[in-house]
Design a protein around this motif. Structure first.
Motif, PDB file in Angstrom:
ATOM      1  N   PRO A  58     -16.462 -10.242 -36.380  1.00  0.00           N
ATOM      2  CA  PRO A  58     -17.368 -11.183 -35.685  1.00  0.00           C
ATOM      3  C   PRO A  58     -16.751 -11.696 -34.449  1.00  0.00           C
ATOM      4  CG  PRO A  58     -16.719 -12.170 -37.777  1.00  0.00           C
ATOM      5  CD  PRO A  58     -16.075 -10.799 -37.677  1.00  0.00           C
ATOM      6  N   ASP A  59     -17.816 -11.956 -33.437  1.00  0.00           N
ATOM      7  CA  ASP A  59     -17.313 -12.597 -32.608  1.00  0.00           C
ATOM      8  C   ASP A  59     -16.680 -14.055 -32.784  1.00  0.00           C
ATOM      9  OD1 ASP A  59     -16.891 -13.872 -29.838  1.00  0.00           O
ATOM     10  OD2 ASP A  59     -19.062 -13.877 -29.458  1.00  0.00           O
ATOM     11  N   LEU A  60     -15.316 -14.187 -32.451  1.00  0.00           N
ATOM     12  CA  LEU A  60     -14.783 -15.660 -32.887  1.00  0.00           C
ATOM     13  C   LEU A  60     -14.452 -16.365 -31.529  1.00  0.00           C
ATOM     14  CD1 LEU A  60     -11.817 -14.226 -35.174  1.00  0.00           C
ATOM     15  CD2 LEU A  60     -14.227 -15.199 -35.765  1.00  0.00           C
ATOM     16  N   LYS A  70     -13.756 -19.280 -36.630  1.00  0.00           N
ATOM     17  CA  LYS A  70     -12.989 -18.926 -37.926  1.00  0.00           C
ATOM     18  C   LYS A  70     -13.888 -18.112 -38.835  1.00  0.00           C
ATOM     19  CE  LYS A  70     -10.711 -23.446 -37.868  1.00  0.00           C
ATOM     20  NZ  LYS A  70     -10.536 -24.739 -38.367  1.00  0.00           N
ATOM     21  N   ALA A  71     -13.153 -17.240 -39.510  1.00  0.00           N
ATOM     22  CA  ALA A  71     -14.142 -16.163 -40.244  1.00  0.00           C
ATOM     23  C   ALA A  71     -13.122 -16.078 -41.393  1.00  0.00           C
ATOM     24  CB  ALA A  71     -14.394 -14.722 -39.480  1.00  0.00           C
ATOM     25  N   LEU A  72     -13.785 -16.015 -42.518  1.00  0.00           N
ATOM     26  CA  LEU A  72     -13.409 -15.432 -43.765  1.00  0.00           C
ATOM     27  C   LEU A  72     -13.694 -13.905 -43.751  1.00  0.00           C
ATOM     28  CD1 LEU A  72     -13.971 -18.517 -46.100  1.00  0.00           C
ATOM     29  CD2 LEU A  72     -11.723 -17.583 -45.557  1.00  0.00           C
ATOM     30  N   VAL A  73     -12.683 -13.208 -43.880  1.00  0.00           N
ATOM     31  CA  VAL A  73     -12.978 -11.727 -44.145  1.00  0.00           C
ATOM     32  C   VAL A  73     -12.581 -11.200 -45.500  1.00  0.00           C
ATOM     33  CG1 VAL A  73     -12.498 -11.242 -41.839  1.00  0.00           C
ATOM     34  CG2 VAL A  73     -10.668 -11.049 -43.446  1.00  0.00           C
ATOM     35  N   GLY A  80      -4.801 -19.686 -37.588  1.00  0.00           N
ATOM     36  CA  GLY A  80      -5.718 -20.335 -38.192  1.00  0.00           C
ATOM     37  C   GLY A  80      -7.324 -19.885 -38.077  1.00  0.00           C
ATOM     38  N   GLN A  81      -7.387 -18.712 -37.338  1.00  0.00           N
ATOM     39  CA  GLN A  81      -8.935 -18.330 -37.345  1.00  0.00           C
ATOM     40  C   GLN A  81      -9.399 -17.212 -38.174  1.00  0.00           C
ATOM     41  OE1 GLN A  81      -8.176 -17.262 -32.981  1.00  0.00           O
ATOM     42  NE2 GLN A  81     -10.319 -18.130 -32.886  1.00  0.00           N
ATOM     43  N   ASP A  92     -16.787 -25.038 -41.118  1.00  0.00           N
ATOM     44  CA  ASP A  92     -16.336 -24.520 -39.929  1.00  0.00           C
ATOM     45  C   ASP A  92     -15.851 -23.078 -39.918  1.00  0.00           C
ATOM     46  OD1 ASP A  92     -16.009 -26.880 -38.671  1.00  0.00           O
ATOM     47  OD2 ASP A  92     -13.983 -27.275 -39.122  1.00  0.00           O
ATOM     48  N   TRP A  93     -16.141 -22.453 -41.072  1.00  0.00           N
ATOM     49  CA  TRP A  93     -15.856 -20.962 -41.643  1.00  0.00           C
ATOM     50  C   TRP A  93     -16.858 -20.291 -41.655  1.00  0.00           C
ATOM     51  CZ3 TRP A  93     -10.906 -19.090 -41.635  1.00  0.00           C
ATOM     52  CH2 TRP A  93      -9.727 -19.855 -41.494  1.00  0.00           C
ATOM     53  N   GLN A  94     -17.201 -19.248 -40.817  1.00  0.00           N
ATOM     54  CA  GLN A  94     -18.365 -18.084 -41.273  1.00  0.00           C
ATOM     55  C   GLN A  94     -17.917 -17.087 -42.405  1.00  0.00           C
ATOM     56  OE1 GLN A  94     -19.593 -15.467 -38.043  1.00  0.00           O
ATOM     57  NE2 GLN A  94     -17.910 -15.954 -36.763  1.00  0.00           N
ATOM     58  N   VAL A  95     -18.539 -16.833 -43.382  1.00  0.00           N
ATOM     59  CA  VAL A  95     -18.114 -15.816 -44.126  1.00  0.00           C
ATOM     60  C   VAL A  95     -18.673 -14.417 -43.888  1.00  0.00           C
ATOM     61  CG1 VAL A  95     -18.121 -15.379 -46.811  1.00  0.00           C
ATOM     62  CG2 VAL A  95     -18.063 -17.686 -46.064  1.00  0.00           C
ATOM     63  N   TRP A  96     -17.830 -13.647 -43.162  1.00  0.00           N
ATOM     64  CA  TRP A  96     -18.234 -12.483 -42.960  1.00  0.00           C
ATOM     65  C   TRP A  96     -18.502 -11.431 -44.016  1.00  0.00           C
ATOM     66  CZ3 TRP A  96     -14.886  -8.168 -40.982  1.00  0.00           C
ATOM     67  CH2 TRP A  96     -15.432  -7.112 -40.463  1.00  0.00           C
ATOM     68  N   SER A  97     -19.244 -10.669 -44.218  1.00  0.00           N
ATOM     69  CA  SER A  97     -19.587  -9.697 -45.166  1.00  0.00           C
ATOM     70  C   SER A  97     -18.652  -8.304 -44.838  1.00  0.00           C
ATOM     71  CB  SER A  97     -20.851  -9.307 -45.298  1.00  0.00           C
ATOM     72  OG  SER A  97     -21.573  -8.584 -44.258  1.00  0.00           O
ATOM     73  N   GLY A  98     -18.383  -8.352 -43.836  1.00  0.00           N
ATOM     74  CA  GLY A  98     -17.611  -6.925 -43.345  1.00  0.00           C
ATOM     75  C   GLY A  98     -18.425  -5.763 -43.166  1.00  0.00           C
TER      76      GLY A  98
END
Length: 193
Positions: A44-46, A52-55, A76-77, A30-36
Motif C-alpha cells: 500500500p502507499d506508505l 507503516k504497514a503490517l504485511v 520501521g515502516q 499508526d499501523w495499517q494492517v494490509w491484507s496483501g
C-alpha cells in the motif's frame, strides 16, 4: 474510500497498549494492517496517509529478499502479521532474521472463537524469545484481552464495535493470578491460621 483502505483489516483508530511491567493505556494506531490482496501485488502507499504497514507473513516470505522491502522494514515502516494457520515453526530461520528487522509483529484472529493466534504469540515469546511488540489483530474482542495478555500480546487492535473504555477496565478485574504467564509468576497467598 481508497483501494488501500479496502485491502486493510478494520480496527479502531486507537490500540490498547499493555507493555510488560506497565499499565494498559490507549495509543494511536499508526499501523495499517494490509491484507496483501492488492491486484498489483505491491505494498500500500506508505508515502501518503498511514506510513507503516503490517504485511502478511506469506507475502513477506515472497518479497523479503527485495532491497527496498528490507530498507522499509529497517526504517520501521513494515512489520508482519501471522495468519492463524501460518506454521511459524516451519519458518524459524526467517523469523530469527526478522527479529532484527521487524519493529512490530501481529497475530490475526479470523474469528473471535479461533484461538490459534494465542499459540502464535506464546511461541513467539517462548521459543523465539521475541522481545518486541506483539499485537492482536482481526476479530479481537474485549473477552480475549486477559488471555491474550497472559500469553504474550502487549497490544490489541480491537474490532471497531468494541468499547475501548470497557476494554481498559478488563485488566483491573482480578488481583490474584493462579498460573504463571509471560507477564509474571502466579500469586502466592499466605495461609493464615
Amino acid at each position: 474510500m481508497s483501494q488501500d483502505r479496502l485491502n486493510a483489516i478494520a480496527s479502531h483508530q486507537e490500540i490498547l497498549h499493555f507493555p510488560k511491567g506497565g499499565k494498559p493505556s490507549l495509543a494511536p494506531n499508526d499501523w495499517q494492517v494490509w491484507s496483501g490482496s492488492q491486484d498489483e501485488g505491491g505494498l500500500p502507499d506508505l508515502e501518503h496517509g498511514a506510513h507503516k504497514a503490517l504485511v502478511p507473513f506469506t507475502w513477506w516470505l515472497e518479497h523479503h529478499h527485495e532491497v527496498d522491502i528490507q530498507a522499509l522494514a529497517k526504517n520501521g515502516q513494515i512489520g508482519v502479521w501471522f495468519a492463524a494457520d501460518d506454521d511459524i515453526l516451519k519458518h524459524a530461520d526467517v523469523i530469527e532474521v526478522g527479529k532484527q528487522a521487524w519493529p512490530l509483529v501481529a497475530a490475526h484472529f479470523p474469528i473471535f472463537r479461533d484461538g490459534r493466534s494465542f499459540s502464535t504469540a506464546a511461541l513467539l515469546r517462548d521459543r523465539f524469545a521475541w522481545q518486541g511488540e506483539i499485537r492482536a489483530i482481526g476479530d479481537v474482542l474485549i473477552d480475549q484481552l486477559l488471555q491474550g495478555a497472559r500469553v504474550g500480546f502487549d497490544s490489541f487492535a480491537l474490532r471497531p464495535d468494541q468499547n475501548l473504555d470497557v476494554a481498559l477496565k478488563q485488566f483491573d478485574l482480578y488481583s490474584v493470578t493462579t498460573q504463571n504467564s509471560w507477564r509474571d509468576k502466579r500469586t502466592f497467598i499466605a495461609e493464615t491460621v
